[in-house]
Motif scaffolding. Structure first.
Motif, PDB file in Angstrom:
ATOM      1  N   HIS A 183       0.818  -1.215   0.000  1.00 40.92           N
ATOM      2  CA  HIS A 183       0.000   0.000   0.000  1.00 40.92           C
ATOM      3  C   HIS A 183       0.853   1.267   0.000  1.00 40.92           C
ATOM      4  CE1 HIS A 183       0.926  -1.205   4.016  1.00 40.92           C
ATOM      5  NE2 HIS A 183       0.308  -0.223   4.615  1.00 40.92           N
ATOM      6  N   MET A 184       2.013   1.208   0.685  1.00 41.09           N
ATOM      7  CA  MET A 184       2.874   2.396   0.754  1.00 41.09           C
ATOM      8  C   MET A 184       3.330   2.809  -0.647  1.00 41.09           C
ATOM      9  SD  MET A 184       6.273   3.518   1.118  1.00 41.09           S
ATOM     10  CE  MET A 184       7.326   2.213   1.699  1.00 41.09           C
ATOM     11  N   LEU A 223       0.298   4.216  -2.752  1.00 40.11           N
ATOM     12  CA  LEU A 223      -0.156   5.539  -2.309  1.00 40.11           C
ATOM     13  C   LEU A 223       0.866   6.628  -2.578  1.00 40.11           C
ATOM     14  CD1 LEU A 223      -1.840   4.458   1.038  1.00 40.11           C
ATOM     15  CD2 LEU A 223      -3.002   5.482  -0.917  1.00 40.11           C
ATOM     16  N   SER A 224       2.157   6.263  -2.503  1.00 35.96           N
ATOM     17  CA  SER A 224       3.196   7.282  -2.748  1.00 35.96           C
ATOM     18  C   SER A 224       3.561   7.342  -4.229  1.00 35.96           C
ATOM     19  CB  SER A 224       4.451   6.978  -1.916  1.00 35.96           C
ATOM     20  OG  SER A 224       5.032   5.758  -2.322  1.00 35.96           O
ATOM     21  N   GLN A 231       5.416   5.388  -5.953  1.00 32.98           N
ATOM     22  CA  GLN A 231       6.848   5.141  -6.113  1.00 32.98           C
ATOM     23  C   GLN A 231       7.061   3.662  -6.426  1.00 32.98           C
ATOM     24  OE1 GLN A 231       9.266   7.426  -5.925  1.00 32.98           O
ATOM     25  NE2 GLN A 231       7.846   9.062  -5.448  1.00 32.98           N
ATOM     26  N   LEU A 271      -0.268   2.480   8.184  1.00 35.40           N
ATOM     27  CA  LEU A 271       0.769   3.458   7.820  1.00 35.40           C
ATOM     28  C   LEU A 271       1.255   4.231   9.040  1.00 35.40           C
ATOM     29  CD1 LEU A 271      -0.864   4.745   4.519  1.00 35.40           C
ATOM     30  CD2 LEU A 271       1.367   3.637   4.664  1.00 35.40           C
TER      31      LEU A 271
END
Lengths: 181, 170
Positions: A88-89, A92-93, A95, A139
Protein backbone atom coordinates in the motif's frame (compact mmCIF):
# COMPACT_ATOMS: atom_id res chain seq x y z
CA UNK A 1 -13.59 -16.61 -5.05
CA UNK A 2 -15.28 -17.42 -1.73
CA UNK A 3 -16.29 -14.13 -0.05
CA UNK A 4 -16.71 -15.77 3.37
CA UNK A 5 -13.03 -16.84 3.34
CA UNK A 6 -12.04 -13.31 2.41
CA UNK A 7 -14.22 -11.81 5.14
CA UNK A 8 -12.71 -14.23 7.68
CA UNK A 9 -9.18 -13.12 6.72
CA UNK A 10 -10.13 -9.44 6.93
CA UNK A 11 -11.77 -9.92 10.33
CA UNK A 12 -8.65 -11.61 11.74
CA UNK A 13 -6.39 -8.68 10.78
CA UNK A 14 -5.76 -6.12 13.54
CA UNK A 15 -6.29 -3.39 10.96
CA UNK A 16 -9.81 -4.55 10.04
CA UNK A 17 -10.86 -6.11 13.36
CA UNK A 18 -13.99 -4.64 14.88
CA UNK A 19 -15.50 -3.66 11.53
CA UNK A 20 -19.11 -4.84 11.00
CA UNK A 21 -19.50 -7.91 8.79
CA UNK A 22 -21.63 -6.11 6.19
CA UNK A 23 -18.89 -3.47 5.80
CA UNK A 24 -16.23 -6.19 5.51
CA UNK A 25 -18.42 -7.73 2.82
CA UNK A 26 -18.23 -4.45 0.89
CA UNK A 27 -14.43 -4.53 1.14
CA UNK A 28 -14.22 -8.23 0.26
CA UNK A 29 -15.85 -7.60 -3.13
CA UNK A 30 -12.63 -5.82 -4.21
CA UNK A 31 -10.20 -8.61 -3.21
CA UNK A 32 -9.19 -12.04 -4.51
CA UNK A 33 -7.46 -14.94 -2.79
CA UNK A 34 -3.87 -15.63 -3.90
CA UNK A 35 -2.17 -18.82 -2.67
CA UNK A 36 1.61 -18.70 -2.17
CA UNK A 37 4.32 -21.37 -2.03
CA UNK A 38 7.65 -21.13 -0.13
CA UNK A 39 10.27 -19.22 -2.12
CA UNK A 40 7.69 -17.81 -4.53
CA UNK A 41 8.43 -14.27 -5.70
CA UNK A 42 5.42 -12.13 -4.87
CA UNK A 43 6.80 -8.84 -6.19
CA UNK A 44 10.32 -7.72 -7.13
CA UNK A 45 11.89 -4.40 -6.13
CA UNK A 46 12.01 -1.42 -8.49
CA UNK A 47 8.98 -2.61 -10.46
CA UNK A 48 5.91 -0.35 -10.62
CA UNK A 49 3.38 -1.24 -7.95
CA UNK A 50 0.26 -2.97 -9.17
CA UNK A 51 -1.38 -4.40 -6.05
CA UNK A 52 -1.76 -4.37 -2.28
CA UNK A 53 -1.72 -7.59 -0.25
CA UNK A 54 -3.03 -8.66 3.16
CA UNK A 55 -1.51 -11.83 4.62
CA UNK A 56 -4.21 -14.37 5.49
CA UNK A 57 -1.85 -17.08 6.67
CA UNK A 58 1.83 -17.82 6.18
CA UNK A 59 4.84 -15.49 6.24
CA UNK A 60 6.41 -13.12 3.71
CA UNK A 61 10.07 -12.17 3.73
CA UNK A 62 11.09 -8.58 2.93
CA UNK A 63 14.44 -8.22 1.16
CA UNK A 64 16.35 -5.00 0.45
CA UNK A 65 19.37 -4.39 -1.73
CA UNK A 66 22.38 -3.47 0.38
CA UNK A 67 26.07 -3.09 -0.24
CA UNK A 68 29.15 -4.03 1.70
CA UNK A 69 32.74 -3.63 0.53
CA UNK A 70 31.71 -3.10 -3.07
CA UNK A 71 29.31 -6.07 -3.21
CA UNK A 72 25.56 -5.75 -3.66
CA UNK A 73 23.03 -8.27 -2.46
CA UNK A 74 19.41 -8.55 -1.40
CA UNK A 75 19.31 -9.07 2.35
CA UNK A 76 16.28 -10.24 4.37
CA UNK A 77 15.36 -7.33 6.64
CA UNK A 78 12.03 -8.39 8.11
CA UNK A 79 9.28 -11.01 8.15
CA UNK A 80 5.64 -10.06 7.62
CA UNK A 81 3.04 -12.17 9.42
CA UNK A 82 -0.71 -12.90 9.13
CA UNK A 83 -2.88 -9.79 9.31
CA UNK A 84 -0.18 -7.48 7.94
CA UNK A 85 -0.62 -5.34 4.83
CA UNK A 86 2.07 -4.67 2.26
CA UNK A 87 2.28 -2.85 -1.06
CA UNK A 88 0.00 0.00 0.00
CA UNK A 89 2.87 2.40 0.75
CA UNK A 90 4.18 2.10 -2.80
CA UNK A 91 0.77 2.52 -4.43
CA UNK A 92 -0.16 5.54 -2.31
CA UNK A 93 3.20 7.28 -2.75
CA UNK A 94 3.26 6.32 -6.45
CA UNK A 95 6.85 5.14 -6.11
CA UNK A 96 8.43 1.91 -7.37
CA UNK A 97 8.92 -0.79 -4.76
CA UNK A 98 12.06 -0.42 -2.66
CA UNK A 99 11.90 -4.04 -1.44
CA UNK A 100 11.41 -7.53 -2.84
CA UNK A 101 8.71 -9.71 -1.23
CA UNK A 102 9.14 -13.47 -1.23
CA UNK A 103 6.89 -16.14 0.35
CA UNK A 104 8.68 -17.58 3.40
CA UNK A 105 6.10 -20.35 3.90
CA UNK A 106 2.98 -21.78 2.28
CA UNK A 107 0.02 -19.50 2.79
CA UNK A 108 -2.76 -17.37 1.43
CA UNK A 109 -2.81 -13.69 0.55
CA UNK A 110 -5.68 -11.32 -0.14
CA UNK A 111 -4.83 -9.31 -3.21
CA UNK A 112 -6.34 -5.90 -4.08
CA UNK A 113 -5.37 -4.99 -7.63
CA UNK A 114 -4.50 -1.34 -8.28
CA UNK A 115 -7.83 -0.48 -9.88
CA UNK A 116 -9.85 -2.09 -7.07
CA UNK A 117 -7.61 -0.49 -4.46
CA UNK A 118 -8.05 3.01 -5.93
CA UNK A 119 -11.80 2.42 -6.17
CA UNK A 120 -12.00 1.50 -2.47
CA UNK A 121 -9.78 4.40 -1.38
CA UNK A 122 -12.07 6.87 -3.15
CA UNK A 123 -15.34 5.19 -2.08
CA UNK A 124 -17.47 7.63 -0.02
CA UNK A 125 -19.49 4.77 1.49
CA UNK A 126 -18.76 2.84 4.71
CA UNK A 127 -16.57 0.22 3.03
CA UNK A 128 -14.31 2.97 1.68
CA UNK A 129 -14.14 4.75 5.01
CA UNK A 130 -13.30 1.52 6.88
CA UNK A 131 -10.66 0.63 4.29
CA UNK A 132 -9.03 4.09 4.48
CA UNK A 133 -8.93 3.91 8.28
CA UNK A 134 -7.34 0.45 8.18
CA UNK A 135 -4.65 1.81 5.86
CA UNK A 136 -4.13 4.85 8.08
CA UNK A 137 -3.64 2.60 11.13
CA UNK A 138 -1.12 0.46 9.26
CA UNK A 139 0.77 3.46 7.82
CA UNK A 140 0.72 5.25 11.19
CA UNK A 141 2.48 2.30 12.86
CA UNK A 142 4.98 2.13 9.98
CA UNK A 143 5.71 5.86 10.11
CA UNK A 144 6.19 5.73 13.86
CA UNK A 145 8.62 2.80 13.47
CA UNK A 146 10.56 4.60 10.73
CA UNK A 147 10.79 7.78 12.81
CA UNK A 148 11.94 5.71 15.78
CA UNK A 149 14.63 4.16 13.61
CA UNK A 150 15.70 7.58 12.34
CA UNK A 151 15.86 8.77 15.95
CA UNK A 152 18.10 5.83 16.88
CA UNK A 153 20.27 6.55 13.85
CA UNK A 154 20.63 10.20 14.84
CA UNK A 155 21.48 9.26 18.44
CA UNK A 156 24.11 6.71 17.51
CA UNK A 157 25.11 6.64 13.86
CA UNK A 158 28.23 4.54 14.51
CA UNK A 159 26.27 1.84 16.33
CA UNK A 160 23.62 1.64 13.59
CA UNK A 161 26.26 1.30 10.86
CA UNK A 162 28.20 -1.28 12.88
CA UNK A 163 25.09 -3.38 13.51
CA UNK A 164 24.03 -3.28 9.83
CA UNK A 165 27.56 -4.14 8.77
CA UNK A 166 27.45 -7.26 10.93
CA UNK A 167 24.14 -8.34 9.35
CA UNK A 168 25.62 -7.89 5.88
CA UNK A 169 28.86 -9.66 6.75
CA UNK A 170 26.89 -12.66 7.98
CA UNK A 171 24.65 -12.60 4.89
CA UNK A 172 27.68 -12.55 2.61
CA UNK A 173 29.11 -15.51 4.48
CA UNK A 174 25.88 -17.37 3.81
CA UNK A 175 24.69 -17.29 7.41
CA UNK A 176 20.92 -16.90 7.57
CA UNK A 177 19.98 -13.56 9.00
CA UNK A 178 16.59 -12.44 10.13
CA UNK A 179 17.17 -8.89 11.40
CA UNK A 180 14.27 -6.47 11.77
CA UNK A 181 14.09 -3.48 9.51
CA UNK B 1 -15.20 34.07 5.10
CA UNK B 2 -11.48 34.69 4.57
CA UNK B 3 -10.63 31.33 6.15
CA UNK B 4 -13.25 29.60 4.02
CA UNK B 5 -11.72 31.10 0.87
CA UNK B 6 -8.30 29.91 2.05
CA UNK B 7 -9.66 26.39 2.53
CA UNK B 8 -11.27 26.42 -0.90
CA UNK B 9 -7.87 27.19 -2.45
CA UNK B 10 -6.17 24.10 -0.96
CA UNK B 11 -5.68 21.12 -3.35
CA UNK B 12 -6.06 18.78 -0.37
CA UNK B 13 -9.80 19.48 -0.22
CA UNK B 14 -10.32 20.03 -3.95
CA UNK B 15 -13.74 18.71 -4.87
CA UNK B 16 -15.22 19.26 -1.41
CA UNK B 17 -18.20 21.61 -1.53
CA UNK B 18 -18.23 25.05 0.08
CA UNK B 19 -21.06 24.13 2.51
CA UNK B 20 -19.08 21.04 3.62
CA UNK B 21 -15.96 23.17 4.27
CA UNK B 22 -18.09 25.71 6.11
CA UNK B 23 -19.43 22.88 8.31
CA UNK B 24 -15.83 21.85 9.04
CA UNK B 25 -15.03 25.37 10.29
CA UNK B 26 -18.04 25.22 12.64
CA UNK B 27 -16.61 22.19 14.47
CA UNK B 28 -12.90 22.95 14.02
CA UNK B 29 -12.40 26.72 14.14
CA UNK B 30 -9.05 28.17 13.01
CA UNK B 31 -6.37 28.55 15.69
CA UNK B 32 -3.53 31.12 15.54
CA UNK B 33 -0.07 29.79 16.47
CA UNK B 34 2.82 32.13 17.36
CA UNK B 35 6.26 31.64 15.82
CA UNK B 36 8.50 29.33 17.89
CA UNK B 37 5.50 27.62 19.54
CA UNK B 38 6.14 23.92 20.15
CA UNK B 39 3.01 22.39 18.61
CA UNK B 40 3.92 18.74 19.31
CA UNK B 41 6.82 17.02 21.04
CA UNK B 42 8.13 13.48 20.57
CA UNK B 43 6.56 11.28 23.24
CA UNK B 44 3.46 13.46 23.73
CA UNK B 45 0.20 11.54 23.62
CA UNK B 46 -2.41 12.87 21.17
CA UNK B 47 -4.48 11.55 18.29
CA UNK B 48 -5.43 14.78 16.55
CA UNK B 49 -4.00 16.05 13.27
CA UNK B 50 -3.27 19.60 12.23
CA UNK B 51 -4.16 21.09 8.84
CA UNK B 52 -1.94 24.10 8.10
CA UNK B 53 -3.84 27.01 6.56
CA UNK B 54 -1.08 29.63 6.77
CA UNK B 55 2.50 29.81 8.01
CA UNK B 56 4.96 26.99 8.39
CA UNK B 57 6.32 24.35 10.76
CA UNK B 58 9.60 22.49 11.16
CA UNK B 59 9.37 18.74 11.87
CA UNK B 60 12.47 17.54 13.72
CA UNK B 61 13.98 14.52 15.45
CA UNK B 62 16.71 14.48 18.08
CA UNK B 63 18.13 17.19 20.29
CA UNK B 64 20.89 19.77 20.16
CA UNK B 65 23.74 18.98 17.78
CA UNK B 66 22.03 15.69 16.82
CA UNK B 67 18.86 17.41 15.58
CA UNK B 68 17.62 16.08 12.24
CA UNK B 69 15.21 18.38 10.35
CA UNK B 70 12.76 15.97 8.67
CA UNK B 71 10.48 18.37 6.84
CA UNK B 72 9.08 21.88 6.45
CA UNK B 73 5.31 21.72 6.43
CA UNK B 74 3.40 24.63 4.91
CA UNK B 75 -0.12 25.66 3.86
CA UNK B 76 -2.34 22.81 2.68
CA UNK B 77 -0.24 20.13 4.38
CA UNK B 78 -0.94 17.94 7.40
CA UNK B 79 0.95 17.40 10.66
CA UNK B 80 0.66 14.68 13.33
CA UNK B 81 -0.90 12.20 10.90
CA UNK B 82 0.83 9.10 12.36
CA UNK B 83 -1.39 9.26 15.46
CA UNK B 84 -4.77 9.68 13.73
CA UNK B 85 -7.27 6.98 14.86
CA UNK B 86 -4.60 5.55 17.23
CA UNK B 87 -5.85 6.66 20.64
CA UNK B 88 -3.01 6.78 23.17
CA UNK B 89 -0.30 6.81 20.51
CA UNK B 90 2.80 8.88 21.23
CA UNK B 91 4.03 11.56 18.83
CA UNK B 92 7.19 10.43 17.06
CA UNK B 93 8.67 13.83 16.14
CA UNK B 94 8.82 17.43 17.34
CA UNK B 95 6.83 20.11 15.48
CA UNK B 96 7.78 23.78 15.91
CA UNK B 97 6.19 26.85 14.31
CA UNK B 98 8.85 28.71 12.34
CA UNK B 99 6.53 31.62 11.53
CA UNK B 100 3.16 32.93 12.73
CA UNK B 101 0.66 30.35 11.53
CA UNK B 102 -3.03 29.46 11.36
CA UNK B 103 -4.17 25.84 11.68
CA UNK B 104 -7.24 23.63 12.06
CA UNK B 105 -7.05 20.81 14.63
CA UNK B 106 -9.05 17.69 13.76
CA UNK B 107 -9.47 14.42 15.61
CA UNK B 108 -11.36 11.19 14.98
CA UNK B 109 -14.44 12.61 16.77
CA UNK B 110 -14.64 15.58 14.39
CA UNK B 111 -14.17 13.38 11.33
CA UNK B 112 -16.80 10.88 12.57
CA UNK B 113 -19.26 13.71 13.25
CA UNK B 114 -18.81 15.12 9.74
CA UNK B 115 -18.92 11.67 8.10
CA UNK B 116 -22.28 10.95 9.76
CA UNK B 117 -23.64 14.09 8.09
CA UNK B 118 -22.46 12.89 4.68
CA UNK B 119 -19.82 15.66 4.61
CA UNK B 120 -17.04 15.20 2.00
CA UNK B 121 -14.25 16.49 4.26
CA UNK B 122 -13.42 13.19 6.07
CA UNK B 123 -12.83 11.31 2.79
CA UNK B 124 -10.56 14.07 1.47
CA UNK B 125 -8.62 14.34 4.74
CA UNK B 126 -8.24 10.56 5.12
CA UNK B 127 -6.95 10.21 1.58
CA UNK B 128 -4.50 13.09 2.11
CA UNK B 129 -3.30 11.56 5.39
CA UNK B 130 -2.66 8.20 3.70
CA UNK B 131 -0.72 9.71 0.82
CA UNK B 132 1.26 12.01 3.13
CA UNK B 133 2.29 9.12 5.36
CA UNK B 134 3.18 6.87 2.43
CA UNK B 135 5.41 9.58 0.95
CA UNK B 136 7.11 10.29 4.30
CA UNK B 137 7.77 6.60 4.95
CA UNK B 138 9.16 6.15 1.44
CA UNK B 139 11.45 9.20 1.73
CA UNK B 140 12.75 8.18 5.17
CA UNK B 141 13.42 4.56 4.20
CA UNK B 142 15.21 5.70 1.04
CA UNK B 143 17.31 8.18 3.01
CA UNK B 144 18.33 5.65 5.67
CA UNK B 145 19.14 2.99 3.06
CA UNK B 146 21.15 5.43 0.96
CA UNK B 147 23.22 6.71 3.85
CA UNK B 148 23.80 3.25 5.29
CA UNK B 149 24.83 1.87 1.90
CA UNK B 150 27.36 4.63 1.48
CA UNK B 151 28.72 4.26 5.03
CA UNK B 152 28.96 0.47 4.68
CA UNK B 153 30.70 0.67 1.34
CA UNK B 154 33.34 3.04 2.57
CA UNK B 155 33.77 1.40 6.00
CA UNK B 156 33.42 4.94 7.28
CA UNK B 157 30.36 5.91 9.33
CA UNK B 158 31.64 9.43 9.90
CA UNK B 159 29.60 11.96 7.98
CA UNK B 160 26.56 9.64 7.71
CA UNK B 161 24.45 11.92 9.89
CA UNK B 162 25.50 14.93 7.82
CA UNK B 163 24.49 13.12 4.62
CA UNK B 164 21.13 12.26 6.16
CA UNK B 165 20.59 15.95 6.97
CA UNK B 166 21.44 16.91 3.40
CA UNK B 167 18.98 14.36 2.00
CA UNK B 168 16.10 15.70 4.12
CA UNK B 169 17.00 19.30 3.25
CA UNK B 170 16.22 18.68 -0.44
Amino acid sequence: MIPTDIIRILARSPHFGGIATDVLHGISMHAVLQPMAPGELIAPRLQPSEAVWLIGDGRVEVRRLQGYQGKRLEVPVSILRPGMLFGHMELLSEQPRTATWVAASPGTLLRFDRKQFERLVADPRQAGSAFRRALILSLGSQLQAVNHRLGEFVRDTDQEVASRREVLRRALEGVASDGQD
Amino acid sequence: MQVLQRLLSLPLVAGVSEPDLDALLQVAPPVAVDAETLLMNAGDVGDDIVLVLDGGFAVELGEGSATLPLAFVGPGEILGEAALFRRGAARSARVRAVQPSVVLRLDAGVLDHLARQGNGVPRAIEEAVMRTMARRIHDSVQAIDGVLASALDTEEPKGALQRLRELFRR
